[in-house]
Design an enzyme around this catalytic site. Structure first.
Site, PDB file in Angstrom:
ATOM      1  N   GLY A   1       0.831  -1.203   0.000  1.00  9.14           N
ATOM      2  CA  GLY A   1       0.000   0.000   0.000  1.00  9.14           C
ATOM      3  C   GLY A   1       0.861   1.247   0.000  1.00  9.14           C
TER       4      GLY A   1
ATOM      5  N   HIS B   1       8.019  -8.028  -3.459  1.00  9.44           N
ATOM      6  CA  HIS B   1       6.749  -8.406  -4.091  1.00  9.44           C
ATOM      7  C   HIS B   1       6.904  -9.725  -4.853  1.00  9.44           C
ATOM      8  CE1 HIS B   1       4.411  -4.701  -3.359  1.00  9.44           C
ATOM      9  NE2 HIS B   1       5.608  -4.120  -3.346  1.00  9.44           N
TER      10      HIS B   1
ATOM     11  N   LYS C   1      -5.693  -9.926 -18.540  1.00  6.30           N
ATOM     12  CA  LYS C   1      -5.892 -10.324 -19.926  1.00  6.30           C
ATOM     13  C   LYS C   1      -5.449 -11.755 -20.201  1.00  6.30           C
ATOM     14  CE  LYS C   1      -5.598  -7.149 -22.997  1.00  6.30           C
ATOM     15  NZ  LYS C   1      -6.986  -7.074 -23.544  1.00  6.30           N
TER      16      LYS C   1
END
Length: 521
Positions: free
Chosen positions: A56, A170, A377
């Protein structure tokens, strides 16, 4: 059998849905919940096996920062904190989180310092993707450091007793080496996932959900002809059949011969209607240069044209079926559109607005159906294969809803559109010739508001500059520029400057996302 589930608490990271996508890649069902939501209902969810806390934009020590709800800890489930999530866990259990001079953004090397289940089987030295300016100075009691970065900062920790783990990097981003393996370790070795989830179940669930929602009413689909809208149309068609009316609008901002190709591909397969609204769009865009204003004008005009069609078609249908109006509008909105346009599940930062995101005017009197609003996608392409959407459609590069309108920097005119259309056609044709098209996530041209001096046939020219863009990506959230072979680049540049009047210089964009976005506007 109900699939086991992971809940992802969103604290506003741009990467939150990447976590969800990576978890689903591991064949585990996941849901994203905003950090501000009441989580009491989760106590009754027997399929819930673990919790992931996202990153965040806030600092945990700020006055109004979002904190860790006790209701999460009350579930007594394994927890993995990522970036802000790691700092939040440390802060909650009385560790110290501070800002400092040393910040870590982008690729960073880390080294494992202690044994931990989430790094089991992972190389002791990794290159990971960092994005933080705060760091943990001191850990809470019962927690231990399991890895550090090359700068000496804590990059992961654990409390085995509490089944709490944290990573400063991450693992959901493709740039992190063995990131998927780290997540799999958490899912299968810590959360003990047993009942796996498959994409086919998503199709079955959505067909049932949409069939129930629409009932015996009609829906119209905004059919651009791209991957997202085409797969959405096939999915809704499977649910309600001919009561889905697909509407393709030529907004004058399409690529060369695009509307003709769309009509050819889908006529006979779907209930398709065609509207030429190019004069309306170009009229409203006249003289507009601000990219956000252009996007909003295009979005509103799409809605206006759909509204006019829906009212007329509704009256026609009511004379035959006694129904008074069309009640649903289908769009192929994807999660990257949503997360860049608005704070969807949490306090994320708006990057840019997308023409198909932001709701509908009350005057439209239709409810939105966006079956892929929380998908990427690559996942939509998998669904397309399951639904037998033509391969030629599924292989198409992403094309923005505002079309060439956001690939012309500055004001949009028919003259500029014609120049860009021809250049884009040559570019894509050369990519196919060199068998590069399917190796690239997205490739396109951008017409710049810059003219430069050139020389053609001993004559001085003063014409426009064209930028070429090509990137590699999996989901559009991050991207690397594509290393185009020099022979292909030379042929593309030569063919464009020789055949497209109005362009005398071609440049190639070598920016990654981040810090850039894929599109220029």
């Amino acid at each position: 059998m109900t699939a086991d589930k992971i809940i992802i608490i969103d604290f506003g990271s741009q990467y939150t849905k990447l976590i969800a996508r990576k978890v689903r890649e591991c064949r585990v069902y996941s849901e994203v919940i905003p950090c501000t939501a009441d989580l009491a209902y989760l106590k009754n969810d027997k399929s819930l096996r673990g919790i992931i806390l996202s990153g965040g934009p806030q600092s945990v020590y700020m006055k109004n920062a979002n904190q860790l709800a006790n209701s999460i800890l009350d579930l007594r489930l394994p927890i993995l904190g990522i970036c802000y999530g790691l700092q939040l866990l440390s802060h909650h259990f009385k560790g110290t989180v501070k800002g400092g001079k040393t910040r870590e953004f982008g690729r960073t090397n880390i080294r494992r310092t202690a044994k931990t289940v989430i790094l089991d089987g992972v190389s002791p030295k990794l290159t990971v993707w960092m994005s933080h300016h705060d760091h943990i100075k001191t850990l809470p009691e019962e927690f231990k450091v399991t890895s550090r970065s090359e700068n000496g900062l804590i990059s992961s920790f654990e409390s085995a007793k509490r089944r709490i783990f944290g990573v400063q990097f991450h693992p959901e981003v493709n740039h992190t080496q063995e990131g998927t393996k780290i997540l799999r370790n958490f899912l299968y070795s810590v959360c003990m996932i047993k009942n796996k989830w498959q994409m086919g179940s998503f199709v079955d669930e959505k067909v049932k959900e949409i069939s129930t929602k629409v009932g015996d009413e009609y829906a119209i689909c905004a059919m651009s002809g791209g991957v997202d809208s085409a797969v959405a149309a096939y999915l809704i068609n499977k649910a309600i059949g001919k009561r889905l009316i697909c509407v393709h609008i030529d907004n004058g901002l399409m690529r060369k011969d695009e509307s003709k190709e769309i009509i050819k591909y889908f006529s006979g397969k779907l209930n398709l209607k065609f509207i030429d609204a190019s004069k309306i769009f170009l009229g409203r865009l006249k003289g507009v240069t601000d990219p956000e204003t252009k996007r909003k004008i295009i979005g509103k005009t799409f809605i206006d044209v759909f509204q006019d069609f829906a009212l007329k078609e509704g009256k026609r249908l009511s004379s035959k079926t006694k129904r008074h109006k069309i009640k649903f509008l289908v769009q192929g909105t994807l999660y990257p559109d949503v997360i860049e346009s608005s704070s969807f599940h949490g306090p994320s930062v708006t990057i840019k607005s997308h023409h198909n995101v932001g709701g509908l005017p009350k005057s439209l009197h239709m409810s939105l159906i966006e079956p892929f609003r929380e998908l990427f996608k690559d996942e939509v392409r998998i669904i397309g294969k399951l639904l037998k959407v033509p391969e030629v459609i599924l292989e198409r590069h992403p094309f923005p809803g505002p079309g060439l309108g956001v690939r012309i920097l500055g004001s949009v005119t028919k003259e500029k559109l014609d120049i860009l259309r021809e250049a884009d056609y040559i570019y894509r044709s050369c990519l196919h010739k060199y068998r590069l098209y399917n190796r690239i996530w997205q490739a396109f041209c951008v017409l710049l508001p810059v003219s430069t001096v050139g020389v053609m046939g001993d004559v001085r020219t003063y014409e426009r500059v064209l930028a070429l863009r090509a990137v590699e990506s999996v989901d559009g959230m991050t991207a690397n520029w594509f290393h185009m072979p020099s022979a292909a680049l030379e042929e593309i540049s030569t063919k464009i400057t020789n055949n497209v009047k109005g362009i005398n210089r071609v440049v190639y964009d070598i920016s990654n996302k981040p810090p850039s976005t894929i599109e220029w506007e």
